[in-house]
Design a protein around this motif. Sequence first.
Motif, PDB file in Angstrom:
ATOM      1  N   ILE A 166      57.950  76.627  84.462  1.00 22.46           N
ATOM      2  CA  ILE A 166      57.144  76.649  85.841  1.00 22.46           C
ATOM      3  C   ILE A 166      56.807  75.254  86.305  1.00 22.46           C
ATOM      4  O   ILE A 166      56.822  75.057  87.406  1.00 22.46           O
ATOM      5  N   ASP A 169      58.990  72.403  87.405  1.00 23.92           N
ATOM      6  CA  ASP A 169      59.734  72.673  88.792  1.00 23.92           C
ATOM      7  C   ASP A 169      59.259  71.654  89.700  1.00 23.92           C
ATOM      8  O   ASP A 169      59.757  70.930  90.596  1.00 23.92           O
ATOM      9  N   ASP A 218      65.068  75.932  90.442  1.00 25.21           N
ATOM     10  CA  ASP A 218      64.375  76.878  91.201  1.00 25.21           C
ATOM     11  C   ASP A 218      64.637  78.318  90.364  1.00 25.21           C
ATOM     12  O   ASP A 218      63.802  79.021  90.220  1.00 25.21           O
ATOM     13  N   THR A 221      62.975  78.643  86.989  1.00 27.49           N
ATOM     14  CA  THR A 221      61.463  78.802  87.338  1.00 27.49           C
ATOM     15  C   THR A 221      61.481  80.430  87.503  1.00 27.49           C
ATOM     16  O   THR A 221      60.484  80.976  86.996  1.00 27.49           O
TER      17      THR A 221
END
Length: 333
Positions: A166, A169, A218, A221
């Motif tokens: 995460i 990103d 994305d 994530t």
Amino acid sequence: MVETRKVQVTGGSTFTVSIPKEWATENDVSAGSVVEFYPEGDSLFLAPTNGEERTEGSLDVTDLAGDELTRAVMTMYVSGFDIITLESSRITTDQRRTIRQATQSLVGLEVLEETRDTVVIRDLLDSAELSIHTAVRRMRLISLSMLADAVEALSELDDDMARDVIQRDDDVDRLWMVVSRIFRSTLRTPKAAEELGLPREVCFDYQSAARQLERVADHATKIAHLTLEFEKPIPEEVVDALDELHEEARRIIDDGMDALLADDSDEATRLANEAREGVQVIDERARKIDELLRDLDPARAQLLGLIVDSVSRSADYGGNIAETALQKAAPTP
């Protein structure tokens, strides 16, 4: 409105052509002014030389705050301004904090000056040192590693690894902004493309691929966020199937990127077609996993279904990169 001019010969060997007076007036071009010519294929671009290498822009931020203010700073950055002046009758503490956070999230930006009613931000990077090629290659490495780690974190229910995905990103987003900024600069002035040493069509191809890689990041994530919702281990057969799905998706993205970066058009076409064919295999694998999920608890099945969808979509983005590579490899008119 298109204007035509007849090429003339002066001095017996020099070709000359006049420029439209209206254009010259609007761009402060007069007798004695220096202009620059940029050849590109069968075209020749003409641009005035004003001696000012850095572009400045200002924005009233009185009514902006939070995400809206962050997006405004990012928009000015991507638009290509080297010096950005944010103005208000009084810039609040919260606005200053948001501006600093936005600046730190963008490559090369730094707050240069602060007063009661202004914040001046400057791009400290030399545009000639920015490489869209390097940025896209870096995006490829990070986004693929994020996707691999996200699937591994799910398999092992490793929350620390999921949180690391995460956080990464942000790195991809920063590179995406850099690529967008460079690409827009090549649209604005032919000098930017010449400094990069790349045709504008190639810059467009790189920007298109970068957009797909940003989407892969994305979805990695998203998988990481969903992983944090699992408390019990995933059935081994589902884990194995997801690993195979991810491996095929990774291959498609890799083949698409290899095709895009290939110098040989035949090699690029071969790799791109292999990547496109792989997308069909992904669809078949995804359907088989969906069948495995039918025997699971509905809530867990739904979460895993979202993860399968994210991996499948990542493969689709690899297919999109392959399409771009095919266009790049095709003969030009």
